[in-house]
Scaffold this active site. Structure first.
Site, short mmCIF file in Angstrom:
data_model
loop_
_atom_site.label_atom_id
_atom_site.label_comp_id
_atom_site.label_asym_id
_atom_site.label_seq_id
_atom_site.Cartn_x
_atom_site.Cartn_y
_atom_site.Cartn_z
N HIS A 4 36.76 4.79 63.20
CA HIS A 4 36.20 3.57 62.63
C HIS A 4 37.32 2.75 61.98
CE1 HIS A 4 35.86 4.35 58.18
NE2 HIS A 4 35.78 5.62 58.54
N ASP A 24 41.08 6.23 54.73
CA ASP A 24 39.72 6.16 55.29
C ASP A 24 39.39 4.72 55.67
OD1 ASP A 24 36.36 7.02 54.09
OD2 ASP A 24 37.17 6.66 56.09
N GLU A 43 31.11 1.61 60.15
CA GLU A 43 30.82 3.06 60.03
C GLU A 43 30.41 3.39 58.61
OE1 GLU A 43 31.82 7.24 58.89
OE2 GLU A 43 32.62 5.36 58.10
N GLU A 44 31.07 2.75 57.65
CA GLU A 44 30.84 3.11 56.25
C GLU A 44 29.41 2.79 55.79
OE1 GLU A 44 34.71 4.70 55.13
OE2 GLU A 44 32.60 4.90 54.55
N ASP A 103 38.62 10.51 61.80
CA ASP A 103 38.25 9.83 60.56
C ASP A 103 38.95 10.54 59.42
OD1 ASP A 103 35.02 8.72 59.18
OD2 ASP A 103 37.10 8.47 58.51
ZN LIG Z 1 35.72 7.24 57.20
#
Ligand SMILES: [Zn+2]
Length: 409
Positions: A144, A156, A188-189, A220
């Site tokens: 992501h 992240d 994605e988050e 990820d």
């Molecule tokens: Zn992530």
């Protein structure tokens, strides 16, 4: 990655025992490349720390220029998409930018107290296929690209996005037997929206291409500052210890074996991590597609045993800046990011150069080293020895109690 604790499940006794077993067993070398295809060595050499750092810097700049984050629906995210597209084109790919909408909510401080506004916003996935390879057995490799609103998201998930981009660049000039499709997911988050959109759109509008996805590899968080080298536990050998792990579809074990075979051939330490519901692989696992991937840890305290294997700080989070404003360029360990990206390049090339039988369970890449017998047995042996330690302790206590009772008698 959604929040969860990692260091649960291993009792101190078990840790002590695991140290008794010999660390690593040198394994067989990886297979040489096919004619006209790069060898594993060539492909991992093509992935460099400078390249990875360049991508991370671009993501940091994108956040710095747009309010400190690269969240879905923001210009910081759009700027990250532009960087990925630019580099893919420079490497000779014809990237596709897939737009989709998602529910965007923003919390506002209001004189009448906190109310939340929500609207649907447009964001994007980026997809790119290798020029060669049979699309009937597509190797899908994803990460992501969005961050949380709280910070720039360099570990992240700038780390995963940079790693996958570097692998795509490294693979650009080599022929593959199977198509490799690289993907950068949006939103994605929030709720895995990008991967979910991609797969449901494919299922609805191009079911043949949906069926052609042979596996999904997810990356990820692969640059954690207090890292561990974690391989998704595709054969679910460690599943019992975690309550948020999911069932991994058949064939996921072959991906685990591939990564572990690579790390063994490099004689570096690794550990398994249960496959949970915390990232984009969930969407593919729920569709029955074999999944795998790598991870270096988010919240959850690093154990003493892991410090012996990886260095770093025991009792501290793998990533103390997880989902925070301090998840910036300085929060990424470039060496582990390069190690994980090399492993990704090797395994992707391995599967891209292997015969993948339709309908048959996925196998590790042709000629790939298998986990040594001792490594296969390690979890069993660790468990057995742990049991005997606990049993010995129980006997000890029983004897002591009886002695005291006799003494009182
Ligand atoms: Zn992530």
């Amino acid at each position: 990655m959604r929040r969860r604790a990692l260091s649960r499940g291993l009792a101190p006794a078990v840790l002590a025992v695991a140290l008794l077993l010999p660390a690593q067993v040198p394994a067989a070398a990886l297979p040489a490349g096919r004619d006209g295809a790069a060898s594993t060595e060539e492909i991992t050499r093509a992935v460099t720390a400078e390249q990875l750092e360049g991508h991370l810097r671009a993501f940091q700049d994108a956040a710095d220029a747009h309010g400190g984050n690269r969240a879905a629906g923001t210009d910081g995210y759009r700027r990250s998409v532009d960087h990925v597209v630019e580099r893919l084109r420079a490497a000779g790919y014809h990237p596709r930018v897939q737009a989709f909408t998602f529910p965007y909510g923003e919390d506002h401080d209001h004189e009448h107290g906190e109310d939340t506004s929500s609207e649907r916003r447009v964001t994007y996935n980026v997809l790119a296929d290798t020029a060669t390879g049979d699309p009937d057995s597509t190797v899908l490799v994803g990460a992501h690209l969005d961050s949380v609103p709280e910070g720039p998201g360099l570990n992240d998930n700038g780390s995963g996005a940079a790693g996958v981009l570097a692998v795509a660049e490294a693979l650009a000039g080599t022929g593959t037997q199977n198509t490799v499709r690289f993907a950068w997911w949006g939103a994605e988050e929030l709720n895995l929206n990008g991967a979910d959109h991609y797969l449901s759109d494919l299922r609805a509008n191009d079911p043949g291409a949906f069926e052609d996805i042979a596996m999904y590899l997810n990356f990820d968080m692969i640059g954690s500052p207090n890292y561990g080298r974690f391989v998704y536990d595709g054969d679910t050998s460690g599943n019992g210890w975690h309550d948020d792990s999911i069932e991994a579809p058949d064939g996921s074990d072959a991906i685990e074996v591939a990564f572990e075979g690579y790390f063994e051939s490099e004689a570096v330490a690794f550990d398994e991590v249960p496959i949970d519901d915390g990232s984009d692989h969930l969407v593919f696992a729920e569709a029955g597609i074999p999944v795998g991937g790598l991870f270096t840890g988010d919240t959850g305290e690093k154990t003493r045993r892991q410090v012996d294997r990886y260095g770093g700080r025991a009792g501290a989070d793998y990533d103390p800046c997880y989902n925070a404003a301090c998840d910036d360029l300085d929060n990424v360990d470039l060496q582990v990011l390069e190690d994980m990206s090399d492993a990704t390049a090797a395994v992707v090339l391995g599967f891209a150069s292997s015969t993948i039988d339709d309908g048959a369970p996925l196998r590790p890449p042709d000629g790939w080293p298998r986990r040594s017998a001792l490594e296969e047995l390690r979890p069993v042996l660790t468990g057995l020895v742990a049991l005997s330690v606990v049993a010995a302790m129980a006997v000890g206590v029983a004897v002591a109690v009886r002695r005291r009772a006799r003494g009182r008698g």
